[in-house]
Design a protein around this motif. Structure first.
Motif, mmCIF file in Angstrom:
data_model
loop_
_atom_site.group_PDB
_atom_site.id
_atom_site.type_symbol
_atom_site.label_atom_id
_atom_site.label_comp_id
_atom_site.label_asym_id
_atom_site.label_seq_id
_atom_site.Cartn_x
_atom_site.Cartn_y
_atom_site.Cartn_z
ATOM 1 N N LEU A 1 -70.998 21.370 14.255
ATOM 2 C CA LEU A 1 -70.404 22.238 15.269
ATOM 3 C C LEU A 1 -70.845 23.688 15.061
ATOM 4 C CD1 LEU A 1 -68.364 22.403 17.631
ATOM 5 C CD2 LEU A 1 -66.580 22.819 15.946
ATOM 6 N N LEU A 2 -70.824 24.139 13.821
ATOM 7 C CA LEU A 2 -71.235 25.513 13.511
ATOM 8 C C LEU A 2 -72.711 25.720 13.839
ATOM 9 C CD1 LEU A 2 -69.301 25.966 10.154
ATOM 10 C CD2 LEU A 2 -68.840 27.130 12.318
ATOM 11 N N ILE A 3 -73.519 24.704 13.528
ATOM 12 C CA ILE A 3 -74.962 24.800 13.821
ATOM 13 C C ILE A 3 -75.182 24.934 15.323
ATOM 14 C CG2 ILE A 3 -77.134 23.496 13.833
ATOM 15 C CD1 ILE A 3 -76.341 22.381 11.083
ATOM 16 N N PHE A 4 -74.460 24.126 16.110
ATOM 17 C CA PHE A 4 -74.616 24.214 17.563
ATOM 18 C C PHE A 4 -74.145 25.569 18.076
ATOM 19 C CE2 PHE A 4 -76.177 20.605 19.930
ATOM 20 C CZ PHE A 4 -76.300 19.636 18.947
ATOM 21 N N TYR A 5 -73.049 26.056 17.534
ATOM 22 C CA TYR A 5 -72.452 27.291 18.057
ATOM 23 C C TYR A 5 -73.275 28.528 17.676
ATOM 24 C CZ TYR A 5 -68.766 30.566 19.408
ATOM 25 O OH TYR A 5 -68.045 31.562 20.007
ATOM 26 N N TYR A 6 -73.728 28.575 16.438
ATOM 27 C CA TYR A 6 -74.389 29.793 15.970
ATOM 28 C C TYR A 6 -75.908 29.750 16.063
ATOM 29 C CZ TYR A 6 -69.886 31.395 14.327
ATOM 30 O OH TYR A 6 -68.596 31.805 14.288
ATOM 31 N N LYS B 1 -76.658 29.305 20.891
ATOM 32 C CA LYS B 1 -76.212 30.667 20.618
ATOM 33 C C LYS B 1 -75.875 31.430 21.907
ATOM 34 C CE LYS B 1 -79.300 33.142 18.555
ATOM 35 N NZ LYS B 1 -80.251 33.576 17.509
ATOM 36 N N ALA B 2 -76.625 31.127 22.967
ATOM 37 C CA ALA B 2 -76.478 31.888 24.205
ATOM 38 C C ALA B 2 -75.186 31.563 24.959
ATOM 39 C CB ALA B 2 -77.682 31.626 25.105
ATOM 40 N N ALA B 3 -74.586 30.429 24.642
ATOM 41 C CA ALA B 3 -73.384 30.037 25.379
ATOM 42 C C ALA B 3 -72.251 31.026 25.132
ATOM 43 C CB ALA B 3 -72.967 28.624 24.958
ATOM 44 N N LYS B 4 -71.578 31.401 26.220
ATOM 45 C CA LYS B 4 -70.493 32.388 26.090
ATOM 46 C C LYS B 4 -69.183 31.731 25.700
ATOM 47 C CE LYS B 4 -72.353 35.819 29.277
ATOM 48 N NZ LYS B 4 -73.481 35.015 29.854
ATOM 49 N N ASP B 5 -69.016 30.516 26.184
ATOM 50 C CA ASP B 5 -67.767 29.806 25.958
ATOM 51 C C ASP B 5 -67.991 28.711 24.914
ATOM 52 O OD1 ASP B 5 -65.314 28.686 26.091
ATOM 53 O OD2 ASP B 5 -65.540 27.827 28.107
ATOM 54 N N GLY B 6 -67.041 28.541 24.047
ATOM 55 C CA GLY B 6 -67.196 27.547 22.988
ATOM 56 C C GLY B 6 -67.030 26.107 23.451
ATOM 57 N N VAL B 7 -66.271 25.904 24.541
ATOM 58 C CA VAL B 7 -65.926 24.534 24.933
ATOM 59 C C VAL B 7 -67.159 23.676 25.249
ATOM 60 C CG1 VAL B 7 -64.682 23.112 26.612
ATOM 61 C CG2 VAL B 7 -63.595 25.141 25.644
ATOM 62 N N GLY C 1 -61.482 24.726 16.388
ATOM 63 C CA GLY C 1 -61.038 26.089 16.140
ATOM 64 C C GLY C 1 -62.028 26.908 15.308
ATOM 65 N N TYR C 2 -62.900 26.227 14.587
ATOM 66 C CA TYR C 2 -63.922 26.917 13.790
ATOM 67 C C TYR C 2 -64.825 27.799 14.638
ATOM 68 C CZ TYR C 2 -63.450 25.004 9.107
ATOM 69 O OH TYR C 2 -63.023 24.732 7.846
ATOM 70 N N VAL C 3 -65.001 27.441 15.898
ATOM 71 C CA VAL C 3 -65.910 28.221 16.726
ATOM 72 C C VAL C 3 -65.132 28.902 17.856
ATOM 73 C CG1 VAL C 3 -67.953 26.882 16.164
ATOM 74 C CG2 VAL C 3 -66.524 26.189 18.094
ATOM 75 N N ALA C 4 -63.952 29.388 17.506
ATOM 76 C CA ALA C 4 -63.172 30.250 18.395
ATOM 77 C C ALA C 4 -62.690 29.571 19.667
ATOM 78 C CB ALA C 4 -63.964 31.511 18.767
ATOM 79 N N ILE C 5 -62.598 28.231 19.623
ATOM 80 C CA ILE C 5 -62.008 27.530 20.762
ATOM 81 C C ILE C 5 -60.514 27.366 20.489
ATOM 82 C CG2 ILE C 5 -61.889 25.335 22.008
ATOM 83 C CD1 ILE C 5 -64.849 24.965 21.145
ATOM 84 N N VAL C 6 -59.705 27.648 21.506
ATOM 85 C CA VAL C 6 -58.280 27.396 21.328
ATOM 86 C C VAL C 6 -57.992 25.968 21.781
ATOM 87 C CG1 VAL C 6 -55.941 28.121 21.893
ATOM 88 C CG2 VAL C 6 -57.756 29.821 21.677
ATOM 89 N N ASP C 7 -58.095 25.068 20.844
ATOM 90 C CA ASP C 7 -57.721 23.680 21.139
ATOM 91 C C ASP C 7 -56.271 23.491 20.722
ATOM 92 O OD1 ASP C 7 -58.062 23.748 18.358
ATOM 93 O OD2 ASP C 7 -58.475 21.584 18.321
ATOM 94 N N LEU C 8 -55.788 22.297 20.777
ATOM 95 C CA LEU C 8 -54.384 22.031 20.467
ATOM 96 C C LEU C 8 -54.011 22.525 19.068
ATOM 97 C CD1 LEU C 8 -51.799 20.665 21.497
ATOM 98 C CD2 LEU C 8 -52.600 18.535 20.469
ATOM 99 N N THR C 9 -54.845 22.196 18.112
ATOM 100 C CA THR C 9 -54.560 22.584 16.723
ATOM 101 C C THR C 9 -54.545 24.099 16.568
ATOM 102 O OG1 THR C 9 -55.689 20.587 16.015
ATOM 103 C CG2 THR C 9 -55.303 22.276 14.331
#
Lengths: 245, 240
Positions: free
Chosen positions: A100-105, A109-115, A191-199
């Motif tokens: 997940l971190l690899i995909f996000y960072y 990288k260009a994606a604005k939203d984490g979802v 939540g590691y990539v700044a998404i507000v999920d349930l947890t």
């Protein structure tokens, strides 16, 4: 006698008091601050990520399974099957959080939203596991079915679609259901990539209200309820298909 | 119609077919007999390339099926096949089993295919089972349905791979009857069988396969009354 009555009276009063205080606490934690809306947003994100990833996973898994199924007797597909094997090995060897971190960072990288990033990352991860589930389902269908389809002049893909797949689904669907339950719970690292999920939603509320018991307890209960619901649906579906044999 | 030239097939170094030559003409009913392990089924499955030969040629209606440029699917539409294990599609009704291929391959519309299927089912006395699923049929009924499923594609030749071997003895007759009718109507047939009575009565030519070659070939009288080789004499002594 009077003792007993007074015991019950104070006892009930105590229980009543307990609930009164608990409800007050719940109100303070979730309602007074409007925090409960975060729970709905979080739940929505959790479900979106789970369902989106499931769709991508089934798609990737099916393609890989079919490629590997046919590669057994079509030489031209062997290089493609080898690539699929590398994919499965690599993905299964990387922890979901790292992926997940690899995909996000890095990769997205260009994606604005984490979802969307999470949907893709969880989907790519899930696909590797689905591939094996789906392939074993395809292999569970008697080889005579493929031969019968081909002997009628249907192509490999036509036979796969009309003859093999509908029969394999019976073996595959329960496994996909289990994968979905695992996926639902696995998304709690979003939540590691700044998404507000349930947890993350409930953990944020905990952070603001210092009410750990009610926030984390509710979080666990919602996951539990969702998995029980999915398990129930799955059982019903299986029974229906067993009757359809 | 089918010309087999020097057909060879090996499985992982084991030679199963060691060069066969045979010609099957229109209207022929050819029975293939021989001891188990002789390569009878392999030979039959090579005819429609369910088994890929390792050498030789299968010339079907002028095209060499061994040629990579030939579209096998198109040729297979002309070669019906009936399997020992029936291989009906369990998730489809009898009618759907019969109509799925002609409709998918756009040989017929759904209505035409269903009409044809019902007509064929009527001829084998199973019209009332059109809506049944294969699991609801007896073995003999399944195999009869498998035969008419293949016929629904209106093939030029029918291949039978031990069609009665998986049946209870009392159901063998009903399947053989359907095959006899088919032969009487002039269908070209290649039948791998252990039913010597059928071979003798219905076929116009018998191939005796042993050790991966066609050891003897001839009319039923020649094969059954005047066997030439020791192998065939021994085989007949055991099965008759």
């Amino acid at each position: 006698m009077a003792d007993i009555i007074s015991f019950f009276e104070t006892g009930f009063a105590n229980v009543g008091q307990f609930f009164e205080r608990w409800f007050a606490k719940l109100y303070e934690t979730f309602i007074a601050t409007n925090m409960y809306t975060m729970i709905f947003d979080g739940l929505r994100n959790t479900l979106i990520i789970t369902l989106g990833a499931l769709a991508i996973g089934v798609l990737i898994g099916t393609v890989i399974a079919v490629v590997k199924y046919f590669a057994e007797d079509v030489r031209a597909l062997r290089p493609l099957a080898a690539i699929c094997n590398v994919y499965v090995t690599v993905i299964r060897g990387i922890p979901m959080t790292v992926l997940l971190l690899i995909f996000y960072y890095i990769i997205m990288k260009a994606a604005k939203d984490g979802v969307p990033v999470a949907i893709v990352a969880f989907g790519v991860n899930s696909g590797a596991y689905m591939a094996e589930l789906i392939r074993s389902g395809l292999n569970a269908v008697d080889v005579g079915q493929m031969e019968a389809g081909r002997s009628l002049g249907l192509s490999k893909l036509q036979t796969m679609r009309k003859i093999i797949m509908p029969q394999a689904v019976r073996y595959i669907l329960p496994a996909i259901g289990n994968e979905m339950i695992a996926l639902l719970k696995e998304t709690s690292v979003a939540g590691y990539v700044a998404i507000v999920d349930l947890t993350r939603a409930l953990n944020l509320i905990r952070n603001n209200t210092f009410d750990a018991i009610n926030t984390l307890g509710l979080c666990a209960l919602i996951y539990l309820a969702l998995t029980m619901l999915l398990t129930g649906l799955l059982g019903r579906m299986e029974r229906r298909m067993a009757g359809n044999d | 119609m089918i010309k087999v030239v020097n057909l060879q097939k090996s499985f992982k170094g084991t030679e199963v077919l060691k060069g066969m030559n045979v010609e099957i003409n229109k209207g022929d009913v050819v029975c293939v007999i021989g001891p188990s392990g002789a390569g009878k089924s392999t030979f039959l499955r090579c005819l429609n390339m369910l088994e890929k030969p390792t050498g030789g040629h299968i010339i079907f209606e002028g095209d060499d099926l061994m040629d990579r440029r030939v579209n096998l699917d198109v040729h297979r539409q002309k070669m019906g096949m009936v399997f020992q294990q029936f291989n009906l599609f369990p998730h489809m009704t009898v009618l759907e089993n019969m109509t799925c291929a002609p409709v998918m391959l756009k040989k017929k519309t759904k209505e035409e295919a269903e009409k044809k299927a019902m007509e064929l089912l009527g001829r084998i006395g199973l019209a009332d089972r059109a809506g049944s699923y294969p699991r609801q049929l007896s073995g003999g009924q399944k195999q009869r349905v498998a035969i008419v499923r293949a016929l629904c594609m209106e093939p030029d030749v029918m291949l039978f791979d031990e069609p009665t071997s998986a049946l209870d003895p009392e159901m063998v007759g009903e399947v053989l009857d359907v095959m006899k009718k088919l032969a009487a109507e002039g269908m070209t047939m290649v039948v791998v069988t252990h039913e010597m009575g059928f071979a003798r009565e219905v076929s116009n030519r018998v191939l005796f396969l042993a050790d991966g070659i066609i050891m003897e070939e001839g009319s039923p009288e020649q094969i059954f009354e005047h066997p030439q080789t020791e192998r065939l004499k021994n085989f007949l002594a055991k099965v008759l």
